[in-house]
Design an enzyme around this catalytic site. Structure first.
Site, PDB file in Angstrom:
ATOM      1  N   LYS A 110       1.123   3.569  -5.658  1.00 54.84           N
ATOM      2  CA  LYS A 110       0.196   3.668  -6.865  1.00 54.84           C
ATOM      3  C   LYS A 110       0.450   5.056  -7.658  1.00 54.84           C
ATOM      4  O   LYS A 110       0.129   5.100  -8.827  1.00 54.84           O
ATOM      5  CB  LYS A 110      -1.199   3.517  -6.480  1.00 54.84           C
ATOM      6  CG  LYS A 110      -1.796   2.181  -6.075  1.00 54.84           C
ATOM      7  CD  LYS A 110      -3.124   2.023  -5.902  1.00 54.84           C
ATOM      8  CE  LYS A 110      -3.634   0.621  -5.593  1.00 54.84           C
ATOM      9  NZ  LYS A 110      -3.038   0.006  -4.126  1.00 54.84           N
TER      10      LYS A 110
HETATM   11  C1  LIG Z   1      -2.996  -1.265  -3.815  1.00 51.93           C
HETATM   12  C2  LIG Z   1      -2.096  -1.600  -2.906  1.00 51.93           C
HETATM   13  C3  LIG Z   1      -1.475  -2.984  -2.712  1.00 51.93           C
HETATM   14  C4  LIG Z   1      -1.786  -4.004  -3.624  1.00 51.93           C
HETATM   15  O1  LIG Z   1      -1.213  -4.096  -4.843  1.00 51.93           O
HETATM   16  P1  LIG Z   1      -1.561  -4.955  -6.371  1.00 51.93           P
HETATM   17  O2  LIG Z   1      -1.417  -3.938  -7.161  1.00 51.93           O
HETATM   18  O3  LIG Z   1      -2.842  -5.397  -5.727  1.00 51.93           O
HETATM   19  O4  LIG Z   1      -0.284  -5.855  -6.168  1.00 51.93           O
HETATM   20  C5  LIG Z   1      -0.683  -3.194  -1.630  1.00 51.93           C
HETATM   21  N1  LIG Z   1      -0.272  -2.081  -0.737  1.00 51.93           N
HETATM   22  C6  LIG Z   1      -0.812  -0.889  -0.770  1.00 51.93           C
HETATM   23  C7  LIG Z   1      -0.531   0.153   0.436  1.00 51.93           C
HETATM   24  C8  LIG Z   1      -1.784  -0.830  -1.983  1.00 51.93           C
HETATM   25  O5  LIG Z   1      -2.232   0.586  -1.795  1.00 51.93           O
END
Ligand SMILES: *Cc1c(COP(=O)(O)O)cnc(C)c1O
Length: 472
Positions: free
Chosen positions: A113
């Site tokens: 993220k």
């Molecule tokens: C946010 C997140 C996801 C899922 O991401 P999406 O945007 O819902 O596809 C998967 N793994 C981790 C570690 C995350 O922080």
């Protein structure tokens, strides 16, 4: 470049309007009016670019209301080795012939993220300064989103963050990471309740339009187009790195819950990036796997949403799916509105299985999917350690599990790494009998002083707290 809503009633918008608005006023999601195409010659010319220049090239196709030099400066400020821990920003790590991990978790909060949120922080600071405006970001987190937002917005002018989390329910590392921030524009609020209570409070506070306007409340959630756009860049980077080594073709497997990460891959493919297959990996909450296999989108109730050991994918509905469905139904906004509008949850979802276009379209968009269980996850964490001496986090393990069922000879399969294992130490211990290594820069984190306000699960208490800080 202009943006339209998937539900057809929010006019044509510029990038920076979409950046600040997030959700379109008609309840739809913003998408580009059309996808800009990148031809083979351009792609070849991008091969030698460092990540920040690649980001600038891709962003330039979508951002027409920021002068090019300013956009370049924003990319230069964002994608640095100091912020992303290594000279290369999104490098591939070879596991074996044809199977790669793309490292996306070397940023400040050790999850992918950061790749988008760091850019968003700099874009927001730039645009707010230009407009002489301020923004109070209100959000709820179960761990990853909140910390990524705080580390991206800390110290930024014109921005404050109010982040709600369920008291005592995040992992020890996640709590230490967030609560040790001392920047005075960052406000952690621990709610005596569960994650759903936090989310309900955010909805209630943002639903009070008078309060929202008065205190300039905004969001940075995963439906924001700018976040998705930032993620498109690493698909280009991954493709360019892998196609040099395995010229027969490149596919991606992406652990996904809200369809955010994988949706960026869809956008890259629509731009002409020659991705063979886009494989969605879910955990036991297999809303997306079910939809892609059958055409039935069945929203889960709270009671039907399981708590798993890959918690960042424990979702009841996939908030970014509307963007893909919009393309799937031939960009028919009325149809998309009919499918997603109003009480989607109460209707239980929708069913496209009888639509002759569904199977055909799902195939032509290159999608495949699979799911993984707690036992698969533990086995894959062990297997990856034993075979390659690499420790992967539980979400990435879901990706590798599903990827193994979708590899084909002479093709490269890239699994997007979603977090580093230290964020989910308890599950790693269950799989390997020991905790993962703590990177040096985080040593001592848990002993630092903490800044967090504890509040009851009550929207009014949160409003009072925001009002007190925003007017002081
Ligand atoms: C946010 C997140 C996801 C899922 O991401 P999406 O945007 O819902 O596809 C998967 N793994 C981790 C570690 C995350 O922080």
């Amino acid at each position: 470049m202009h943006y339209i809503s998937t539900r057809g009633h929010s006019g044509r918008k510029q990038f920076c309007e979409v950046l600040l608005e997030g959700l379109a006023q008609d309840g739809g999601l913003y998408v580009p009016e059309s996808y800009p195409r990148v031809d083979r010659a351009t792609l070849d010319a991008w091969r030698s670019l460092p990540y920040l220049s690649l980001a600038w090239e891709v962003l330039s196709l979508y951002v027409s209301d920021i002068p090019p030099a300013d956009l370049k400066a924003i990319c230069e400020k964002t994608y640095t080795p100091a912020i992303f821990g290594k000279p290369d920003i999104a490098p591939l790590r070879k596991l074996e012939r044809g199977l790669y991990l793309q490292e996306l978790s070397n940023g400040p909060t050790l999850a992918f993220k950061d790749m988008a949120m760091q850019l968003l922080g700099n874009l927001l600071e730039y645009e707010l300064a230009r407009r002489h405006q301020e923004l109070n970001i209100l959000g709820a987190t179960s761990g990853d989103t909140g910390s990524a937002a705080e580390y991206a917005m800390r110290g930024k002018k014109g921005l404050r963050v109010f982040m709600l989390s369920p008291r005592g329910r995040m992992s020890a590392f996640q709590q230490a990471q967030m609560f040790s921030l001392q920047d005075n524009n960052i406000h952690n609020i621990a709610i005596d309740g569960v994650f759903d209570d936090c989310q309900d409070i955010v909805k209630r506070v943002s639903g009070d339009l008078e309060f929202k306007r008065r205190y300039k409340i905004g969001a940075v959630n995963s439906i924001n187009w700018a976040r998705l756009l930032a993620q498109v860049v690493y698909y280009f980077s991954g493709y360019l790195q892998a196609s040099e080594r395995e010229p027969a073709g490149v596919s991606f497997t992406v652990p996904s819950g809200n369809f955010g990460n994988i949706c960026a891959g869809h956008v890259a493919r629509m731009m002409g990036l020659p991705i063979c297959r886009l494989v969605v990996a879910t955990n036991e909450n297999d809303v997306l796997d079910e939809f892609l296999r059958t055409g039935v989108y069945r929203v889960r109730s709270r009671a039907d949403t399981l708590e798993t050991s890959s918690p960042s994918m424990d979702i009841s509905k996939a908030s970014n799916l509307e963007r893909f469905v919009f393309d799937l139904v031939g960009r028919d906004a009325a149809r998309t509105k009919a499918l997603f509008d109003g009480q989607l949850g109460e209707r239980g979802g929708f069913d496209l299985s009888g639509d002759p276009r569904f199977a055909e379209a799902a195939a032509s968009f290159g999608f495949r999917s699979g799911r993984s269980s707690h036992a698969d996850r533990l086995a894959m964490i062990r297997d990856t350690w034993e075979r390659y001496h690499t420790v992967i986090d539980p979400h990435t393990a879901d990706g590798v599990t599903v990827a193994r069922a979708h590899t084909s000879p002479r093709e490269a399969m890239i699994v997007l790494e979603t977090a580093l294992p230290i964020k989910f130490a308890a599950t790693i211990k269950e799989a390997l009998g020991r905790e993962p290594d703590l990177p040096d820069r985080f040593k001592g984190l848990e002993e630092l002083p903490r800044r967090v306000k504890v509040l009851p699960p009550d929207a009014q208490a949160v409003k009072n707290y925001i009002a007190e800080i925003a007017t002081s």
